[in-house]
Structure formats: structure tokens, C-alpha cells
Scaffold this active site. Structure first.
Site, PDB file in Angstrom:
ATOM      1  N   LEU A  11       0.892  -1.190  -0.045  1.00  0.00           N
ATOM      2  CA  LEU A  11       0.025   0.058  -0.161  1.00  0.00           C
ATOM      3  C   LEU A  11       0.726   1.216   0.052  1.00  0.00           C
ATOM      4  O   LEU A  11       0.200   2.311   0.047  1.00  0.00           O
ATOM      5  CB  LEU A  11      -0.823  -0.081   1.428  1.00  0.00           C
ATOM      6  CG  LEU A  11      -2.038  -0.782   1.370  1.00  0.00           C
ATOM      7  CD1 LEU A  11      -2.926  -0.936   2.543  1.00  0.00           C
ATOM      8  CD2 LEU A  11      -3.022  -0.696   0.138  1.00  0.00           C
ATOM      9  N   SER A  12       2.151   1.229   0.193  1.00  0.00           N
ATOM     10  CA  SER A  12       2.921   2.170   0.247  1.00  0.00           C
ATOM     11  C   SER A  12       3.277   3.030  -1.104  1.00  0.00           C
ATOM     12  O   SER A  12       3.757   2.298  -1.824  1.00  0.00           O
ATOM     13  CB  SER A  12       4.350   1.908   0.902  1.00  0.00           C
ATOM     14  OG  SER A  12       5.278   2.841   0.682  1.00  0.00           O
ATOM     15  N   PRO A  13       2.876   4.328  -1.093  1.00  0.00           N
ATOM     16  CA  PRO A  13       3.200   5.116  -2.351  1.00  0.00           C
ATOM     17  C   PRO A  13       4.909   5.208  -2.467  1.00  0.00           C
ATOM     18  O   PRO A  13       5.244   5.422  -3.521  1.00  0.00           O
ATOM     19  CB  PRO A  13       2.557   6.598  -1.953  1.00  0.00           C
ATOM     20  CG  PRO A  13       2.629   6.681  -0.385  1.00  0.00           C
ATOM     21  CD  PRO A  13       2.249   5.237   0.041  1.00  0.00           C
TER      22      PRO A  13
END
EC number: 5.99.1.4
Length: 199
Positions: A11-13
Site C-alpha cells: 500500500l505504500s506510495p
């Protein structure tokens, strides 16, 4: 041969903005990679961090400027407010764990494809059809989305415990086999230089 343990969240940009640079660096130095998806949200309270929606407004305001800047710097598209964020990261993480165990495809492409699904394509990576598409695109059997779920859950939990015990507090986080730690996609150049013996 050098080895890198890669701790990340699907989920990490910032993991998305890492692109496939880790794989390029590893190939350049003949290094191997173990992919270790972990529950970053669960790690935050144990390592001094906070989820985005609990951070001070000054931090979220900075993030709103920094992410688009980093995307522009890398020439990468980015939807700063994706339709499915946050979502359940576990199913996509299980699929990565299963794919790593099965082999036969491009694991770096799978990880990046899942992250791209969130941050560019507005797709929900908690959904089986999205995971299957990402597996297929990276050369893996799409049925891996349904296989090894118990083993995936156990490994995902173990990765969290390992991350916390080894000093991981964010993502992306890279640890070399001799214990050097690099946090953030903006430290990949330092990792590259370290593997080259320049740092």
C-alpha cells in the site's frame, strides 16, 4: 554474493515510487533479493510511527507536496488520492509470498504491478481479480492467488515480527546481508553506492 532483504508494504506510495530500481541495482551487483511484505500499519505503533490519518497536519501537508514531487522527478504517474486507499494489503502480500515460493515469474514486476494498481490504476488490490491480473502480467500462475493462504498468513505475520526485531520502521526498507540499512526509495542510490564499495 550480496543479498538484500526488502521489507515493503503493497500500500505504500514510496514503495511504488521505488519502481524497479531495486531489481536493477541487484542485477548490477549480482545481489539476490528476498521480498518481505509486512503489515506496516501494525508496525507503526511498535516503532514510533503513525498511520497517515493520525499524523499531525504539518506532516500530511508535507506528504501532499512531496509525493507528487517525487513522482515528477521519476517521471512516474501518481494518483495522490487513489480510490482504494487504504485497503486490505494482506491478500496481495500473500500472493507475493506464494509467488516467491513458487518461482517462474518476475517477482519485482509483480510487486511493482500491485503497487501500480493502487497508485495509478485505481484498482482494489484486496480483490482476487486484480491480484490474478497482476500475477498473470508478471508471468506467474494466477491460481497462486488462492494457494498457500495459511502459509502466506503465517509468513506475513512472521515478516512483521522480523521487521520490528531488525529495526525496520517504515517502507520501503532495505537491509544488506552485512546489516546495512537503507530506508526510503530516496536511499536506493546510497544502496547502489554501498554495494559498489563506495560508501
Amino acid at each position: 554474493m550480496a543479498h538484500i532483504d526488502y521489507f515493503f508494504s503493497t500500500l505504500s506510495p514510496y514503495c511504488y515510487l521505488a519502481g524497479t530500481r531495486l531489481e536493477e541495482i541487484a542485477a548490477r551487483h549480482g545481489a539476490t533479493i528476498t521480498y518481505k511484505p509486512f503489515d506496516l500499519i501494525a508496525a507503526f505503533p511498535r516503532t514510533g510511527g503513525l498511520p497517515v490519518d493520525q499524523r499531525h497536519p504539518s506532516r500530511t501537508a508535507y506528504r501532499a507536496q512531496e509525493l507528487p514531487r517525487q513522482a515528477k522527478k521519476r517521471g512516474m504517474p501518481l494518483n495522490f488520492r487513489p480510490a482504494h486507499f487504504p485497503t486490505n494489503a494482506a491478500p496481495s502480500s500473500y500472493a507475493i509470498i506464494a509467488a516467491q515460493a513458487a518461482g517462474g515469474g518476475d517477482l519485482g514486476a509483480l510487486v511493482h504491478g500491485i503497487l501500480r494498481a493502487v497508485w495509478v490504476e485505481d484498482r482494489d488490490i484486496a480483490q482476487d481479480d486484480v491480484i490474478r491480473d497482476c500475477l498473470t502480467a508478471a508471468g506467474f500462475d494466477p491460481a497462486l492467488a488462492d494457494k498457500g493462504l495459511l502459509a502466506g498468513a503465517e509468513t506475513y505475520a512472521a515478516n512483521l515480527e522480523e521487521a520490528v526485531s531488525r529495526g525496520v520502521f517504515g517502507a520501503p526498507f532495505y537491509i544488506t546481508d552485512d546489516g546495512q540499512m537503507f530506508w526510503g526509495q530516496d536511499r536506493l542510490d546510497d544502496l547502489d553506492a554501498y554495494l559498489a564499495g563506495e560508501l
